[in-house]
Structure formats: structure tokens, C-alpha cells
Design an enzyme around this catalytic site. Structure first.
Site, mmCIF file in Angstrom:
data_model
loop_
_atom_site.group_PDB
_atom_site.id
_atom_site.type_symbol
_atom_site.label_atom_id
_atom_site.label_comp_id
_atom_site.label_asym_id
_atom_site.label_seq_id
_atom_site.Cartn_x
_atom_site.Cartn_y
_atom_site.Cartn_z
ATOM 1 C CG ASP A 59 -1.707 1.222 1.446
ATOM 2 O OD1 ASP A 59 -1.679 2.259 0.768
ATOM 3 O OD2 ASP A 59 -2.450 1.107 2.378
ATOM 4 C CG ASN B 132 -8.608 14.005 -10.689
ATOM 5 O OD1 ASN B 132 -8.406 15.333 -10.531
ATOM 6 N ND2 ASN B 132 -9.012 13.180 -9.844
ATOM 7 N N GLY C 57 -9.041 5.527 -6.129
ATOM 8 C CA GLY C 57 -7.771 4.811 -6.233
ATOM 9 C C GLY C 57 -6.885 5.318 -5.554
ATOM 10 C CG ASP D 81 -6.289 11.618 -6.143
ATOM 11 O OD1 ASP D 81 -5.536 12.189 -5.340
ATOM 12 O OD2 ASP D 81 -6.849 12.070 -7.197
ATOM 13 C CB SER E 232 -1.964 5.729 -16.643
ATOM 14 O OG SER E 232 -2.012 7.074 -16.580
ATOM 15 C CE1 TYR F 230 -8.162 9.324 -14.881
ATOM 16 C CE2 TYR F 230 -5.969 10.045 -15.256
ATOM 17 C CZ TYR F 230 -7.065 10.377 -14.875
ATOM 18 O OH TYR F 230 -7.361 11.551 -14.680
HETATM 19 P P1 ADP Z 1 -5.135 5.968 -12.428
HETATM 20 O O1 ADP Z 1 -6.318 6.892 -12.625
HETATM 21 O O2 ADP Z 1 -3.742 6.730 -12.771
HETATM 22 O O3 ADP Z 1 -5.290 4.584 -13.308
HETATM 23 P P2 ADP Z 1 -5.651 4.539 -9.926
HETATM 24 O O4 ADP Z 1 -5.454 5.087 -8.549
HETATM 25 O O5 ADP Z 1 -7.071 4.162 -10.617
HETATM 26 O O6 ADP Z 1 -5.080 5.735 -11.007
HETATM 27 O O7 ADP Z 1 -4.665 3.117 -10.005
HETATM 28 C C1 ADP Z 1 -3.484 3.293 -10.445
HETATM 29 C C2 ADP Z 1 -2.883 1.911 -9.969
HETATM 30 O O8 ADP Z 1 -2.691 2.008 -8.197
HETATM 31 C C3 ADP Z 1 -3.845 0.601 -9.774
HETATM 32 O O9 ADP Z 1 -2.894 -0.289 -10.339
HETATM 33 C C4 ADP Z 1 -4.340 0.472 -8.630
HETATM 34 O O10 ADP Z 1 -4.660 -0.865 -8.362
HETATM 35 C C5 ADP Z 1 -3.266 0.898 -7.891
HETATM 36 N N1 ADP Z 1 -3.539 1.271 -6.264
HETATM 37 C C6 ADP Z 1 -4.805 1.714 -5.849
HETATM 38 N N2 ADP Z 1 -4.687 1.818 -4.412
HETATM 39 C C7 ADP Z 1 -3.461 1.604 -4.097
HETATM 40 C C8 ADP Z 1 -2.626 1.732 -2.894
HETATM 41 N N3 ADP Z 1 -3.134 2.229 -1.892
HETATM 42 N N4 ADP Z 1 -1.165 1.607 -2.887
HETATM 43 C C9 ADP Z 1 -0.578 1.364 -4.017
HETATM 44 N N5 ADP Z 1 -1.289 1.075 -5.326
HETATM 45 C C10 ADP Z 1 -2.861 1.358 -5.411
#
Ligand code: ADP
Length: 189
Positions: A15, A29, A37, A39, A128, A132
Site C-alpha cells: 500500500d 487527476n 484509487g 488518490d 494510469s 485510466y
Molecule cells: P489512475 O487513474 O492513474 O489509473 P488509479 O489510482 O485508479 O490511478 O490506479 C493506479 C494503480 O494504483 C492501480 O494499479 C491500482 O490498483 C493501484 N492502487 C490503488 N490503491 C493503491 C494503494 N493504496 N497503493 C498502491 N497502489 C494502489
């Protein structure tokens, strides 16, 4: 662990909000006002101080929003990391809309900002490849080859971590790492 120039590159499952590196990267974004996600997780755990700084950035430097491929830095708030570097990856539209260049820019601008801020260790999520929709096999090669390219050309960042959120994503990054090491893949062909 792979050594490129003076930088150690690590892949791990975890994480990103729990990382103790000097900075973590947010796959934000362009509004910089939070989202889902990574963010959402960063803003929830880091607290309101991060959002307050994002609002100032919107008022001053980027009133129209942070363009895709650019990066800005804020405090880490209550996170273990002292700073958060926010970047915006490209939305996948099939691959002919400069997505590879924009994804490479996102990684490169985060590293350039880290260098400027004297950040010595940094953690990236897989930019992404969530909401995305960027295919992770392609995105992982670009991520790793861009970081390798930067590390070969610049000293000052000791550690670059990729923190993957699933075993599946980690396996894909592992395969991409081997490929990039073996072939010197430049990321954009
Ligand atoms: P984007 O909009 O750039 O695609 P996302 O947050 O939707 O960003 O996803 C980017 C990646 O981060 C995905 O592979 C998702 O599984 C991963 N992700 C989501 N939460 C966490 C976290 N707490 N730590 C690490 N990776 C994460």
C-alpha cells in the site's frame, strides 16, 4: 533489487500510503482535488493539509488544472512520507494519442521534481493502470525504462520503489523489469 547508476530500483507488493520513503507519488487527476484509487487513499490517510496545498497550487500555478504528464509537490501531511508528488497520467485511448510519451513524462517529471527537492527515496504506484485504463504490460515497460533512463543520467535519488497493489501487477512489473534489463527497451517503440 536492481542497481542503475547510483539508484536502487525495488519492486514490492503493498500500500503506497504506508511507505516510509521521503516522498510517495500520487496518480492524481488534473483537478488535484482528490478522487478514487491511490488518490483517494492518499488524501484519506494524509489528511486535509494535502488538499489545502493542492488548492493553493490550483489558485497560483495551475488555475486550469495540472496538465497530463506534469508534476507538483505538497506536504505528506499525516503520512509517513514527508512529501507527496502529484502527477497526472494519460487516460488510455487506444495508444495513438501520445499516451506512451505522456506516461513517460509523468514519471520523468516526478523524478526531476524529486531531484530538485533533494528527495532521496521515492515510491511510485502504477500510474494510469487503474481507472485510466492503460494496459499494465505496456505501462510497466514505460515506467521502468523511464526510471532506468533517468537513473543512468542523474545522481541524487538513492532509491526508487514501485509499490504494486496486487500480486498480478507485481508479476507483470517483474517480467517488464527483466525485459527492460535484457533488451534496454526504450519504452516508446
Ligand atoms: P489512475 O487513474 O492513474 O489509473 P488509479 O489510482 O485508479 O490511478 O490506479 C493506479 C494503480 O494504483 C492501480 O494499479 C491500482 O490498483 C493501484 N492502487 C490503488 N490503491 C493503491 C494503494 N493504496 N497503493 C498502491 N497502489 C494502489
Amino acid at each position: 533489487m536492481t542497481m542503475i547508476g547510483n539508484s536502487r530500483i525495488h519492486l514490492s507488493l503493498g500500500d503506497i500510503t504506508e511507505q516510509r520513503t521521503d516522498a510517495i507519488v500520487n496518480a492524481a487527476n488534473s483537478t488535484l482535488m482528490g478522487g478514487g484509487g491511490v488518490d483517494g487513499a492518499i488524501h484519506r490517510k494524509g489528511g486535509t493539509e494535502i488538499l489545502e496545498e493542492c488548492k493553493i497550487i490550483r489558485k497560483t500555478k495551475w488555475p486550469e488544472g495540472l496538465p497530463t504528464g506534469e508534476a507538483v509537490v505538497t506536504t505528506g501531511g499525516r503520512l509517513k512520507a514527508k512529501m507527496v508528488i502529484h502527477t497526472v497520467g494519460p487516460i488510455w485511448k487506444g495508444g495513438n494519442e501520445r499516451e506512451p510519451e505522456l506516461l513517460a513524462s509523468a514519471y520523468r517529471n516526478c523524478l526531476a521534481l524529486a531531484l530538485k527537492m533533494k528527495i532521496r527515496s521515492i515510491s511510485f504506484p502504477s500510474i494510469s493502470t487503474g481507472a485510466y485504463g492503460y494496459p499494465i504490460e505496456k505501462a510497466s515497460r514505460i515506467a521502468l525504462s523511464t526510471v532506468f533512463g533517468f537513473a543512468r543520467e542523474h545522481n541524487g535519488i538513492d532509491e526508487v520503489h514501485f509499490v504494486l497493489h496486487s500480486q498480478h501487477d507485481l508479476m507483470i512489473y517483474d517480467a517488464a523489469l527483466k525485459e527492460v534489463v535484457q533488451t534496454g527497451f526504450t519504452g516508446l517503440d
